[in-house]
Scaffold this motif. Structure first.
Motif, PDB file in Angstrom:
ATOM      1  N   GLN A   5     -23.807 -88.938 -20.790  1.00 24.22           N
ATOM      2  CA  GLN A   5     -23.449 -89.791 -21.931  1.00 24.22           C
ATOM      3  C   GLN A   5     -21.971 -90.166 -21.906  1.00 24.22           C
ATOM      4  O   GLN A   5     -21.591 -91.266 -22.287  1.00 24.22           O
ATOM      5  CB  GLN A   5     -23.758 -89.043 -23.242  1.00 24.22           C
ATOM      6  N   ALA A   6     -21.143 -89.249 -21.450  1.00 20.25           N
ATOM      7  CA  ALA A   6     -19.708 -89.552 -21.353  1.00 20.25           C
ATOM      8  C   ALA A   6     -19.489 -90.691 -20.362  1.00 20.25           C
ATOM      9  O   ALA A   6     -18.708 -91.616 -20.619  1.00 20.25           O
ATOM     10  CB  ALA A   6     -18.931 -88.312 -20.923  1.00 20.25           C
ATOM     11  N   TRP A   7     -20.195 -90.609 -19.238  1.00 22.25           N
ATOM     12  CA  TRP A   7     -20.083 -91.707 -18.265  1.00 22.25           C
ATOM     13  C   TRP A   7     -20.528 -93.023 -18.879  1.00 22.25           C
ATOM     14  O   TRP A   7     -19.877 -94.057 -18.699  1.00 22.25           O
ATOM     15  CB  TRP A   7     -20.945 -91.432 -17.016  1.00 22.25           C
ATOM     16  N   ALA A   8     -21.632 -92.972 -19.597  1.00 23.34           N
ATOM     17  CA  ALA A   8     -22.136 -94.195 -20.227  1.00 23.34           C
ATOM     18  C   ALA A   8     -21.109 -94.740 -21.219  1.00 23.34           C
ATOM     19  O   ALA A   8     -20.840 -95.942 -21.259  1.00 23.34           O
ATOM     20  CB  ALA A   8     -23.457 -93.912 -20.935  1.00 23.34           C
ATOM     21  N   PHE A  40     -17.234 -98.938  -9.735  1.00 22.86           N
ATOM     22  CA  PHE A  40     -18.447 -98.585  -9.004  1.00 22.86           C
ATOM     23  C   PHE A  40     -18.946 -97.213  -9.434  1.00 22.86           C
ATOM     24  O   PHE A  40     -20.130 -97.015  -9.721  1.00 22.86           O
ATOM     25  CB  PHE A  40     -18.129 -98.606  -7.496  1.00 22.86           C
ATOM     26  N   HIS A  41     -18.010 -96.268  -9.514  1.00 23.84           N
ATOM     27  CA  HIS A  41     -18.387 -94.912  -9.873  1.00 23.84           C
ATOM     28  C   HIS A  41     -18.930 -94.849 -11.301  1.00 23.84           C
ATOM     29  O   HIS A  41     -19.914 -94.156 -11.572  1.00 23.84           O
ATOM     30  CB  HIS A  41     -17.156 -94.009  -9.729  1.00 23.84           C
ATOM     31  N   LEU A  42     -18.295 -95.617 -12.174  1.00 28.16           N
ATOM     32  CA  LEU A  42     -18.754 -95.653 -13.562  1.00 28.16           C
ATOM     33  C   LEU A  42     -20.178 -96.191 -13.639  1.00 28.16           C
ATOM     34  O   LEU A  42     -21.033 -95.625 -14.343  1.00 28.16           O
ATOM     35  CB  LEU A  42     -17.845 -96.564 -14.393  1.00 28.16           C
ATOM     36  N   VAL A  99      -6.249-103.150  -5.481  1.00 30.24           N
ATOM     37  CA  VAL A  99      -7.557-103.518  -6.029  1.00 30.24           C
ATOM     38  C   VAL A  99      -8.586-102.405  -5.818  1.00 30.24           C
ATOM     39  O   VAL A  99      -9.449-102.185  -6.667  1.00 30.24           O
ATOM     40  CB  VAL A  99      -8.055-104.839  -5.391  1.00 30.24           C
ATOM     41  N   ALA A 100      -8.449-101.675  -4.726  1.00 30.83           N
ATOM     42  CA  ALA A 100      -9.477-100.690  -4.381  1.00 30.83           C
ATOM     43  C   ALA A 100      -9.754 -99.672  -5.482  1.00 30.83           C
ATOM     44  O   ALA A 100     -10.918 -99.442  -5.816  1.00 30.83           O
ATOM     45  CB  ALA A 100      -9.097 -99.993  -3.066  1.00 30.83           C
ATOM     46  N   PRO A 101      -8.715 -99.045  -6.075  1.00 27.66           N
ATOM     47  CA  PRO A 101      -9.024 -98.037  -7.097  1.00 27.66           C
ATOM     48  C   PRO A 101      -9.833 -98.633  -8.244  1.00 27.66           C
ATOM     49  O   PRO A 101     -10.765 -97.996  -8.755  1.00 27.66           O
ATOM     50  CB  PRO A 101      -7.645 -97.606  -7.595  1.00 27.66           C
ATOM     51  N   ILE A 107     -15.089 -99.611 -20.860  1.00 27.79           N
ATOM     52  CA  ILE A 107     -14.449-100.449 -19.828  1.00 27.79           C
ATOM     53  C   ILE A 107     -14.983-101.884 -19.892  1.00 27.79           C
ATOM     54  O   ILE A 107     -14.224-102.839 -19.816  1.00 27.79           O
ATOM     55  CB  ILE A 107     -14.725 -99.864 -18.419  1.00 27.79           C
ATOM     56  N   VAL A 108     -16.297-102.006 -20.056  1.00 34.28           N
ATOM     57  CA  VAL A 108     -16.873-103.355 -20.112  1.00 34.28           C
ATOM     58  C   VAL A 108     -16.329-104.103 -21.333  1.00 34.28           C
ATOM     59  O   VAL A 108     -16.000-105.292 -21.250  1.00 34.28           O
ATOM     60  CB  VAL A 108     -18.421-103.296 -20.137  1.00 34.28           C
TER      61      VAL A 108
END
Ligand SMILES: Nc1ncnc2c1ncn2[C@@H]1O[C@H](COP(=O)(O)OP(=O)(O)O)[C@@H](O)[C@H]1O
Ligand SMILES: [Mg+2]
Lengths: 281, 286
Positions: free
Chosen positions: B255-258, B39-41, B31-33, B264-265
């Protein structure tokens, strides 16, 4: 008598010979619903039915009894070509239904099953459908669209299955919400909604409690006036209670076939006697 | 008897404690990864997820702001084309496997489907590049959708087959005994009974291909502007993320992170819908 003779091609040819030879006319007996001749059935290499010849009368209740594994279900399922859904089955011999060869070339099994319906051991209302949809689905999928006609058949079938009074206010509820005995009567209503001529029943009450069983048995007695009924049961009391005729099967063979009363009181065969007196089975 | 019952019990208690501790650690490692990635995203991308991200086209290099609306719409279009190809073929293939095929042909088809499921997705991109892009001399939304659809086919085929096989035979027999034809029985009784399962399989396949990047590199190609025809290159979220992430610009990285967060969402959302479909008793069929 003459009218019926003229309508039926078989008796018509008989009449001609009768006139020609001036023989006294024989009173025509009721045409049997099924004339089964030298029927043998195999599953792969295993023979399940061995050279069975029997006439099943119309508008009567015929019970099929015998120990488990003797081929009762197999025999029943070949009266509406259901057995061929199993892979690697083979049939020899003839099954005539109202004089027509059920296994003749060009006979559509779906058309056969519309005239010869079936009720199974385990009640199986369609889980996605309401009580009403369960009853009318056969009609709808066979092309009947008219709302008023569907409603009429719905009520008629549920009444005949002695279920109408219990469900008339819950027609939209899932079929699966009913009790076991009600589900089985729903399945009977579903089977008779398409107005078959014959209803085959494979141990229809074996999974039910005594009261539900009694209701089904009563219902079968009432259905007799409109339908030919063939019922498989491993319960001899049930056979003697509900049926007019009884056939005793043993390892794929028809041992004895007679009026139910006679078969249970004066069996001709030693095997039958051993079975009905509970010496085996 | 080598030990007294008391000793034996203590040793068993210790063994049980060790095993449960080890499984707990293993569970955390699984689960951690996921938690870490999420979290990082959120930390790196949430700041750039704003209204203009969903409403504006990318700005030229050097200009601040802009969004990825073309990529979001592009991904939706690509998924639509992929579904048009993957759903009918996959579902019908599954129906064939479950209802019609002989044991022999089924064994072969299942083997092929499983092999196809294991083919790296970039191969699908190359195949479609060869078959479509070269022939029509253009990257296109069609080509991108086709490559995703091809990935979906064996996935949907296998899940459809599995849920159809879960439908008890009694329902098929009951329908056939009413004189209902074979295909109507399959469509109106068997597939209807399994419909939630089939839809679940389709959604999972969509979620799986929604994040595919490699097959789109050779097919959809990406586009910084609106595409006006499905015959032209088209933007897609994963592609845009890829392009922005390998760029040297700080603003594009954000923007890539966004984009990754939104993707993912979205996939998360599909999975939640699947969960609801399979869990809620009101939906429960299988
Ligand atoms: N699908 C099948 N494949 C192979 N053998 C079968 C199959 N169905 C039934 N049999 C065999 O055929 C014989 C008759 O079975 P069945 O007609 O079900 O008997 P009953 O209904 O009297 O219990 C049994 O020996 C059974 O093992
Ligand atoms: Mg049986």
């Amino acid at each position: 008598m003459i009218e019926t003779a003229v309508q039926s091609p078989n008796s018509m040819s008989q009449q001609v010979t009768d006139q020609g030879t001036h023989l006294p006319t024989v009173a025509p007996t009721e045409v049997p619903a099924f004339k089964v001749q030298n029927l043998s059935i195999w599953y792969g290499q295993k023979q399940a039915i061995n050279d069975v010849t029997i006439d099943i009368p119309s508008k009567t209740i015929t019970a099929i009894i015998g120990p488990s594994g003797c081929g009762k279900s197999t025999f029943l399922r070949c009266l509406n070509r259901m057995h061929e859904l199993m892979p690697h089955t083979r049939v020899e011999g003839k099954v005539l239904f109202q004089g027509e060869d059920l296994y003749g070339a060009g006979v559509d099994p779906a058309a056969v099953r519309r005239r010869v319906g079936m009720v199974f051991q385990k009640s199986n209302p369609f889980p996605t459908m309401s009580i009403a949809e369960n009853v009318t689905v056969g009609l709808k999928l066979n092309g009947l669209r008219k709302r008023s006609l569907l409603d009429e058949r719905l009520e008629k079938s549920l009444r005949m299955a002695a279920l109408w009074d219990e469900v008339k206010d819950d027609l939209k509820k899932p079929g699966m919400s009913l009790s076991g005995g009600q589900q089985q009567r729903l399945c009977i209503a579903r089977a008779i909604a398409v107005e078959p001529e014959v209803v085959l029943m494979d141990e229809p009450a074996s999974a039910l409690d005594p009261i539900a069983t009694m209701k089904i048995e009563e219902l079968i007695g009432v259905l007799k006036s409109n339908y030919t009924i063939v019922i498989v049961t491993h319960n001899m009391q049930q056979a003697s209670r509900v049926s007019d005729k009884t056939a005793f099967f043993y390892v794929g063979k028809l041992i004895e076939f007679n009026d139910t009363k006679t078969l249970f009181s004066q069996p001709k065969e030693k095997k039958t006697e051993d079975y009905i007196t509970g010496r085996f089975g | 008897m080598q030990s007294t019952p008391g000793n034996n019990r203590r040793w068993r208690t210790i063994k049980s404690a060790i095993v449960s501790a080890l499984s707990f650690i293993a569970a955390i490692l699984v689960v951690a990864p996921l938690g870490f990635v999420f979290f990082h995203l959120v930390r790196s991308g949430a700041g750039a997820v704003n209204l203009s991200f969903f409403t504006q086209l990318p700005k030229p290099v050097g200009e601040a702001g802009g969004g990825m609306v073309n990529a979001i719409v592009g991904t939706a279009e690509l998924l639509g084309i992929a579904a048009l190809i993957g759903v009918p073929v996959g579902v019908l293939g599954g129906v064939y496997l479950a209802e019609y095929g002989s044991a022999r042909s089924n064994r072969m088809l299942r083997f092929i489907a499983d092999v196809l499921n294991g083919v790296p997705s970039i191969i699908w991109g190359v195949v479609v590049y060869g078959l479509v892009v070269l022939r029509f001399k253009s990257f296109s939304a069609y080509a991108g959708g086709l490559s995703l659809g091809l990935i979906m086919i064996p996935l949907i085929m296998r899940t459809t087959e599995e849920v159809l096989l879960l439908v008890p035979n009694g329902y098929r027999e009951a329908a056939l005994a009413l004189g209902i034809s074979r295909w109507k029985t399959i469509v109106h009784i068997v597939m209807k009974t399994a419909s939630k399962g089939i839809v679940t399989g389709i959604l999972l396949a969509l979620a799986r291909v929604a994040g595919e990047t490699a097959p789109l590199l050779f097919t959809a190609f990406g586009n910084r502007f609106w595409n006006h025809s499905l015959r032209e290159p088209i933007a897609a979220l994963p592609l845009q993320i890829f392009t922005y992430a390998i760029s040297p610009y700080e603003d594009w990285h954000r923007q890539a992170w966004a984009g990754a967060l939104v993707l993912i969402v979205g996939i998360f959302f599909i999975n939640i819908v699947v969960r609801l479909l399979t869990r809620n008793p009101a939906f429960r069929v299988l």
